[in-house]
Design an enzyme around this catalytic site. Structure first.
Site, short mmCIF file in Angstrom:
data_model
loop_
_atom_site.label_atom_id
_atom_site.label_comp_id
_atom_site.label_asym_id
_atom_site.label_seq_id
_atom_site.Cartn_x
_atom_site.Cartn_y
_atom_site.Cartn_z
N THR A 1 0.55 -1.68 0.28
CA THR A 1 0.66 0.34 0.31
C THR A 1 1.09 1.07 -0.55
O THR A 1 2.68 0.76 1.02
CB THR A 1 -0.99 -0.62 1.32
OG1 THR A 1 -1.44 1.12 1.69
CG2 THR A 1 0.12 -0.05 3.02
N GLU B 1 -5.23 -2.21 4.91
CA GLU B 1 -4.49 -2.80 5.97
C GLU B 1 -5.94 -3.59 6.85
O GLU B 1 -6.07 -4.26 7.18
CB GLU B 1 -4.29 -1.95 7.15
CG GLU B 1 -2.76 -1.40 7.28
CD GLU B 1 -3.17 -0.10 5.99
OE1 GLU B 1 -2.18 0.63 6.06
OE2 GLU B 1 -4.01 -0.12 5.57
N LYS C 1 -4.82 22.18 9.20
CA LYS C 1 -4.72 23.64 10.58
C LYS C 1 -4.35 24.83 10.47
O LYS C 1 -3.48 25.43 10.20
CB LYS C 1 -3.57 22.49 11.69
CG LYS C 1 -3.78 21.13 11.39
CD LYS C 1 -2.70 20.09 12.55
CE LYS C 1 -3.11 18.96 12.52
NZ LYS C 1 -2.28 18.39 12.92
N TRP D 1 -9.57 23.28 12.13
CA TRP D 1 -9.22 22.69 11.73
C TRP D 1 -10.28 22.23 10.92
O TRP D 1 -11.51 22.33 10.92
CB TRP D 1 -9.36 20.80 12.79
CG TRP D 1 -7.84 20.68 13.74
CD1 TRP D 1 -7.16 21.46 14.04
CD2 TRP D 1 -7.78 19.35 14.17
NE1 TRP D 1 -6.53 20.86 14.94
CE2 TRP D 1 -6.64 19.06 14.09
CE3 TRP D 1 -8.35 17.46 13.99
CZ2 TRP D 1 -5.80 18.33 14.76
CZ3 TRP D 1 -7.98 17.18 13.81
CH2 TRP D 1 -6.64 16.79 15.10
#
Length: 560
Positions: A187, A334, A444, A449
């Site tokens: 990946t 994963e 940020k 955020w």
């Protein structure tokens, strides 16, 4: 702790969860169902014979249990056979990424120690210059769709169909420990070399069973059953094509493989082979809908699970208008890859159209045997109110237990004994997951955020915008500010400018849909956005390309 392990009678068969057992049901119930690739068409019964012949031929060439056999191939019946025969003989299937740069592909093949490489002759120009730097590869096997086999400088051990002819269809696939490694692939991340992940037979079988339960118990929307016809529009090198070829085989579906990805080929196969079920990323769905001749193909029987990136509202609306039963899913390499799938109740699909779209874009719910949490930095659950956000972490019996040859990264992946997805999200009152952003993609800015996903979604609602990407660029005062990259339909070029984009975002700010800090300072129009090997927008390349500072003293829109 008392020892309550059950006793096993010496003559009892202690059934291991092996990939080979996925064949028992289709061979008993659907032996005459077909698997299609171009002019090649064979039944499941013939499929089992070809698996035996392939394993027999590989064994005769010296492939043994534990060896890594890598495959570089388009989506085909041959790849489908490799999904089964190679791990069933106790070897490890490496699904090599055909879209990686040569040096990264070389790295992945060397890291696994692949000793055998099956490659489509289309990739000879890629592999021939690398062959001298593949010290572990002792066998090259060619896969060919051309009228004649091309010449090559590689030391070829055989051609795929010739090996099938030479092998015995009666090869006996052995039993072994279900935790034996079955597959491995890489990946790509934001930095450094690709990371290798690997899965056991047990993990793959349990992933198959859990996802089949999830899509099989749906009331109507998205339900997959034995009469469906499956065609992957997710590359087979990418996380086992999301595991669906294994699932489709277990329930004995007719399967159709398209070879090289092209919208016209997909449309023809949907029409001619009666395809009803597929998976893909949003960019592939968009290509399908916009392809020349698409309007002339009936897509109303097509069920489609879309993942890999956020599913834009306008795209869902366009798909529903064509009759496509589309819904979102969420996962990662994963996770083998399933973490959640969205399914709607019958009432939800017969109510308000806008509400239905809002539901279909949600990543959905965890399947059986999955523990999914959203946690703060101290691993405490955040409120399930659809507002509180945190990192998404998970446990399930099919999650990758580590990265290949990287124990430090493996420990970080499993810190606190949960797999860390690296994604920020929330869970609503109904238990459905919402993805806010990737941790690495969160912008940020001045202590706020900003979700790049939410800002992209708002921009995509403007008519004429086909693709949008938002990345954070450095700002001396605010740390980061959002840069918006927009791709327009040709007929809207010249009529939509930066002011129109900013005014559109401002309306969402005024409605309270997004923070005023998300107002973009900079908007750029692009002819194309770079895509990864699996069709996602490649923000790694965008960040490298636009690694520039805003002009000194520039006042962010949020402070205007």
């Amino acid at each position: 702790m008392p020892n309550n392990l059950i006793e096993i009678t010496p003559s009892a068969y202690d059934y291991p969860l092996l990939i080979r057992h996925l064949l028992d049901t289709p061979l008993a119930r659907s032996p005459d169902q077909v698997i299609v690739y171009r002019e090649h068409r064979h039944t499941y019964r013939q499929f089992r014979h070809r698996l035996g012949s392939l394993a027999s031929a590989l064994t005769d060439l010296g492939v043994k249990a534990g060896d890594v056999v890598a495959v570089l191939e388009w989506d085909s019946h041959r790849y489908h056979e490799c999904y089964f025969a190679i791990p069933m003989m106790g070897a490890v299937l490496q699904t090599a990424n055909i879209a990686l740069p040569p040096e990264q592909l070389l790295y992945t093949l060397n890291e696994t120690g692949a000793s055998t490489l099956l490659l489509n002759v289309d990739f000879l120009p890629l592999i021939e210059p690398l062959a001298s730097r593949l010290p572990n590869v002792t066998r090259f096997i060619l896969l060919n769709d051309r009228p004649e086999l091309p010449a090559t400088t590689l030391p070829v051990a055989g051609e795929y169909e010739a090996l099938i002819e030479s092998g015995s269809p009666f090869f006996v696939f052995p039993d072994f420990d279900e935790r034996t490694r079955a597959t491995t692939f890489h990946t790509t991340g934001t930095t450094g070399q690709p990371k290798g992940v690997y899965f056991s037979h047990r993990q793959i079988v349990l992933h198959v069973l859990a996802t089949l339960v999830d899509i099989g118990v749906a009331t109507a929307q998205g339900r997959v059953h034995r009469d469906d016809v499956y065609m992957p529009m997710t590359p087979m090198f990418h996380v086992h094509s999301w595991g669906v070829p294994y699932s489709a085989t277990l329930i004995g579906l007719k399967q159709v493989y398209a070879g090289r990805y092209a919208p016209d080929v997909f449309l023809r196969l949907i029409r001619d082979e009666g395809v009803t079920f597929t998976t893909c990323v949003p960019t592939i769905l968009q290509m399908l809908l916009n392809a020349p001749g698409s309007e002339g193909v009936d897509l109303s029987k097509l069920k489609m699970i879309v993942g890999g990136a956020a599913l834009p509202r306008p795209l869902v609306k366009a798909a529903l208008e064509r009759g496509i039963d589309v819904c979102a899913a969420y996962g990662q390499s994963e996770a083998c890859p399933t973490l959640t799938i969205m399914h709607l109740s019958t009432a939800q699909t017969t109510g308000d159209a806008d509400t239905e779209v809002e539901l279909r874009i949600k990543p959905g719910y965890a399947p059986p045997l999955m523990e999914l949490r959203v946690v703060d930095s101290d691993m405490r659950d955040v409120a399930h109110d659809g507002k509180a956000t945190g990192e998404i972490v998970a446990r399930a019996p099919w999650l990758a237990t580590g990265y290949l040859n990287d124990p430090k990264a493996s420990e970080r992946l499993w810190a606190g004994r949960y797999l860390h997805t690296g994604d920020v999200g929330s869970i609503d009152l109904d238990g459905a997951l919402h993805i806010t952003d990737r941790l690495k993609d969160i912008i940020k800015s001045g202590g706020e955020w900003i979700s790049s996903i939410d800002l992209e979604d708002i921009i995509l609602r403007l008519e004429g915008v086909t693709r949008a990407a938002v990345i954070g660029i450095h700002d001396d005062k605010w740390g980061e500010r959002p840069l918006v990259l927009v791709h327009l339909l040709p007929e809207f070029k010249g009529s939509i400018g930066r002011d129109e984009i900013r005014a559109h975002v401002k309306r969402s700010v005024e409605k309270g849909l997004i923070s005023k800090f998300a107002m973009p300072d900079r908007v750029e129009f692009v002819d194309a956005l770079p895509l990864t090997s699996v069709g996602k927008i490649d923000k790694k390349k965008l960040r490298a390309e636009y690694r520039v500072q805003l002009p000194a003293g520039h006042m962010p829109a949020a402070a205007e």
